[in-house]
Design an enzyme around this catalytic site. Structure first.
Site, PDB file in Angstrom:
ATOM      1  N   SER A   1       0.709  -1.196  -0.068  1.00  0.00           N
ATOM      2  CA  SER A   1      -0.079   0.177  -0.098  1.00  0.00           C
ATOM      3  C   SER A   1       0.715   1.258  -0.023  1.00  0.00           C
ATOM      4  O   SER A   1       0.320   2.331   0.133  1.00  0.00           O
ATOM      5  CB  SER A   1      -1.056   0.024   1.389  1.00  0.00           C
ATOM      6  OG  SER A   1      -2.073  -0.988   0.969  1.00  0.00           O
TER       7      SER A   1
ATOM      8  N   LYS B   1       0.277   3.812  -2.750  1.00  0.00           N
ATOM      9  CA  LYS B   1      -0.898   4.684  -2.746  1.00  0.00           C
ATOM     10  C   LYS B   1      -0.436   6.124  -2.756  1.00  0.00           C
ATOM     11  O   LYS B   1      -1.002   6.684  -3.055  1.00  0.00           O
ATOM     12  CB  LYS B   1      -1.764   4.569  -1.646  1.00  0.00           C
ATOM     13  CG  LYS B   1      -2.723   3.150  -1.886  1.00  0.00           C
ATOM     14  CD  LYS B   1      -3.612   3.189  -0.495  1.00  0.00           C
ATOM     15  CE  LYS B   1      -4.626   1.853  -0.566  1.00  0.00           C
ATOM     16  NZ  LYS B   1      -3.775   0.671  -0.334  1.00  0.00           N
TER      17      LYS B   1
ATOM     18  N   SER C   1      -5.816   3.851   4.063  1.00  0.00           N
ATOM     19  CA  SER C   1      -5.303   2.780   3.277  1.00  0.00           C
ATOM     20  C   SER C   1      -6.414   2.297   2.457  1.00  0.00           C
ATOM     21  O   SER C   1      -6.569   1.020   2.273  1.00  0.00           O
ATOM     22  CB  SER C   1      -4.178   1.829   3.963  1.00  0.00           C
ATOM     23  OG  SER C   1      -3.436   1.312   2.967  1.00  0.00           O
TER      24      SER C   1
END
Length: 475
Positions: free
Chosen positions: A117, A120, A308
């Site tokens: 993640s 991102k 997230s």
């Protein structure tokens, strides 16, 4: 590394960070070490946090290029001691002085990896590069071609609530119940007799709703769901931030919530609403009956980074594609993220994205590329892009870092480290920045990959490495 912060020292820690910024196909993730998720009511986005204002310059002095910098050799010894695990797994790492760009530490920084993640951050930067931070996405009720038909058209807001709009919230800023009430008033003005039928138009996004890059078990576990251009609460079956199951068809599910709200709003007027909800479209040139709009893009990016949110990340990539005249699809979203990050100044050679949320194991992004973007975000004069760095979770305080850095060993980094986390079964990552003991802002990226049953140990290692930076004089 065991400094304990009083309230005053914690405020100073925030000032150390904020003032310099004013100056310059994997196994199921659900079965891995999952990142902590906060319930919606507990999330405090960056724009609602004000421990220290940027105008409080008297608290600390902004670093200058002539101020002391950590000694690379000494820093290297400290980081090498932390970046180690028992058993399988290797570390890739880069640490840079933000002001000068000097690389103070690097370990296999050019290796292409799936950073989970932490990816991102690229999606967030691309969205705020492709669109203005104040952009709001509409959800519109339109008259259908047949009399008594109402078309619910999605414009990219997947943080809708089934209830009333909440102007003080990001998730739920726009409410389907509010839209239904406005629609009912418009239908009454048009003297609609009923019955009314609801259709859903989610044609903004094209191509497959699910990616081949995602494992079936991850979908089943609720890590992601088919992507649509309107959804209640990122397609969670229960509004909030998860974990838990997601609905299979977020657009039709939102349509059903809207239908129920519209039925309740029209009942006092003696107008019935059909139970069935189907896909359909409004005729060209149809004038809206009513609409609600999402929270601004910049606030949604904050929410995505803090929680997230995989679903929201994928949607923002598609909206970025649409804003840059690309196809609003998986491929278009990936192409747009790479293109926008390249335009910002990151060398994206050899970069490969399997998705834009970080779930895919087909991604190849290096620690050097992530760190390069982090430095750009910290030094840019563009307020929207700077907000990406300012919206990262804060150690021990917010988002996916709220439950970390509260142990004695690393508690000295509480309130100082800001970073995007990333966790898959065989990967843990952290990319962000911290102010050292001399007030210099250091950008860092740590990625551990090839893990096997030791993900927790690796996560502790990258946390401790970031804590080293937060307390470092290192000379």
């Amino acid at each position: 590394m065991s400094r304990m912060f009083s309230g005053t020292l914690l405020a100073l820690a925030f000032a150390v960070l904020l003032v310099p910024l004013a100056c310059y196909a994997l196994p199921p993730v659900a079965q891995s070490l999952t990142e902590p998720r906060l319930q919606r009511a507990e999330v405090v986005p960056r724009y609602q946090q004000a421990p220290v204002k940027l105008t409080d310059r008297a608290l600390v002095s902004a670093p200058k290029a002539s101020d002391p910098m950590p000694d690379a050799e000494q820093l290297g010894r400290l980081l090498d001691a932390e970046l180690a695990v028992d058993g399988s797994g290797t570390f890739s790492a880069v640490v840079q002085d933000v002001l000068t760009g000097t690389v103070l530490y690097e370990r296999d920084g050019a290796a292409g990896l799936a950073p989970a993640s932490s990816l991102k951050v690229l999606t967030a930067a691309a969205a705020l590069s492709a669109m203005d931070g104040g952009t709001r996405f509409p959800t519109i009720a339109l008259p259908g071609e047949d009399p008594g038909t109402v078309v619910l058209r999605g414009g990219g807001d997947v943080l809708l609530t089934a209830g009333e709009s909440d102007p003080d919230s990001v998730a739920g800023h726009a409410g389907l119940a509010t839209l239904a009430e406005k629609t009912a008033a418009a239908l009454s003005d048009k003297e609609t007799a009923g019955p009314v039928k609801v259709l859903v138009d989610d044609s903004l996004f094209t191509g497959p709703a699910l990616s081949d890059a995602w494992g079936e078990a991850d979908v089943a576990a609720g890590e992601i769901a088919p992507i649509h251009s309107l959804a209640v609460s990122s397609a969670w079956a229960e509004e909030g931030t998860g974990p838990g199951p997601r609905v299979d068809d977020a657009a039709l599910s939102a349509g059903e919530s809207y239908r129920a709200a519209l039925a309740a709003a029209l009942a006092p007027k003696g107008i019935d609403v059909e139970l069935s909800v189907e896909r359909g479209a409004a005729p060209a040139g149809a004038v809206a009956l009513a609409e609600v709009r999402s929270a601004p893009l910049a606030e949604q990016v904050d929410y995505m980074l803090l929680n997230s949110d995989n679903y929201l990340a994928e949607v923002l990539a598609r909206l970025s594609a649409a804003a840059t005249d690309r196809e609003a699809s998986f491929a278009g979203g990936i192409e747009t993220v790479v293109a926008e990050v390249t335009a910002l100044g990151v060398d994206t050679g050899a970069m490969v994205l399997g998705d834009t949320s970080g779930l895919s194991g087909e991604t190849s992004v290096s620690a050097s590329q992530l760190n390069s973007l982090m430095r750009i975000l910290l030094t840019t004069t563009d307020p929207d892009l700077r907000a990406v760095a300012g919206g990262l979770p804060v150690a021990a305080l917010s988002g996916t870092l709220a439950g970390r850095y509260d142990e004695t060993a690393d508690s000295g980094a509480a309130g100082i480290v800001r970073a995007k986390t990333g966790t898959l079964l065989a990967v843990t990552a952290l990319t962000g920045y911290a102010a050292d003991a001399d007030g210099r802002v250091l950008a860092f990226t740590f990625i551990a990959s090839g893990l096997d049953g030791n993900t927790q140990q690796a996560r502790d290692a990258v946390d401790s490495a970031a804590a080293v930076l937060a307390g470092c004089g290192c000379r």
